[in-house]
Design a protein around this motif. Sequence first.
Motif, PDB file in Angstrom:
ATOM      1  N   ALA A   1     108.226 130.523  46.853  1.00 28.45           N
ATOM      2  CA  ALA A   1     107.234 131.593  46.954  1.00 28.45           C
ATOM      3  C   ALA A   1     107.384 132.590  45.815  1.00 28.45           C
ATOM      4  N   LYS A   2     106.271 132.955  45.237  1.00 32.37           N
ATOM      5  CA  LYS A   2     106.214 134.049  44.272  1.00 32.37           C
ATOM      6  C   LYS A   2     104.796 134.619  44.325  1.00 32.37           C
TER       7      LYS A   2
ATOM      8  N   PHE B   1     112.624 129.731  48.960  1.00 30.74           N
ATOM      9  CA  PHE B   1     113.098 130.306  47.703  1.00 30.74           C
ATOM     10  C   PHE B   1     112.030 131.284  47.220  1.00 30.74           C
ATOM     11  N   GLU B   2     112.429 132.517  47.007  1.00 28.54           N
ATOM     12  CA  GLU B   2     111.496 133.550  46.519  1.00 28.54           C
ATOM     13  C   GLU B   2     112.059 134.134  45.234  1.00 28.54           C
ATOM     14  N   ASN B   3     111.187 134.308  44.255  1.00 25.40           N
ATOM     15  CA  ASN B   3     111.649 134.938  43.022  1.00 25.40           C
ATOM     16  C   ASN B   3     110.597 135.847  42.411  1.00 25.40           C
TER      17      ASN B   3
ATOM     18  N   VAL C   1     108.844 119.636  52.343  1.00 24.48           N
ATOM     19  CA  VAL C   1     108.546 120.695  51.391  1.00 24.48           C
ATOM     20  C   VAL C   1     107.045 120.954  51.452  1.00 24.48           C
ATOM     21  N   LEU C   2     106.689 122.204  51.691  1.00 19.17           N
ATOM     22  CA  LEU C   2     105.281 122.586  51.745  1.00 19.17           C
ATOM     23  C   LEU C   2     104.998 123.658  50.698  1.00 19.17           C
ATOM     24  N   ASP C   3     103.815 123.600  50.114  1.00 23.68           N
ATOM     25  CA  ASP C   3     103.405 124.636  49.170  1.00 23.68           C
ATOM     26  C   ASP C   3     103.131 125.924  49.928  1.00 23.68           C
ATOM     27  N   MET C   4     103.341 127.030  49.270  1.00 22.62           N
ATOM     28  CA  MET C   4     103.201 128.334  49.916  1.00 22.62           C
ATOM     29  C   MET C   4     101.903 129.049  49.553  1.00 22.62           C
TER      30      MET C   4
END
Length: 143
Positions: free
Chosen positions: A46-47, A75-77, A135-138
């Motif tokens: 996620a961003k 995972f967030e950045n 795994v999924l897209d955010m």
Amino acid sequence: MLVFILFIAVLFTAILCLRGSAGRKIPVQFNGQPYLPKSCVIAGCAKNVASELPKTLKVFESVGKLFARINFVIFENDSTDSTKDLLREFASGRDAQIINGDGVGNRRSREETLTIARNACLEAARALRPEFYVVLDMDNVNH
């Protein structure tokens, strides 16, 4: 390969069964017997996805109902919107791990950053030893 094909079949069947399920876990039929996979890690990167995140997290939870035990790894950045706050709120009270990747994208291509992010999610998921890893897209593509 057989496990992957089985998983896809179970996932699609279960998603069809989930419509109108009122939030309860629904066993999938496999060889005529009820089957609820034991464990799964659902992961995503996620961003700056705050505008889509509420819908995406609902998809995460819908998929999670297909499993006896569910963990989330996100995972967030470097988000500049409210993504971090929304993820913290989501993680509260759930088996969820938010990986802080701030700075990972500095001087890297999008592809390199995404590779690092996905590998971090995979490493965290392996430690949980799930039966399945999804795994999924955010950012709106799962809706």
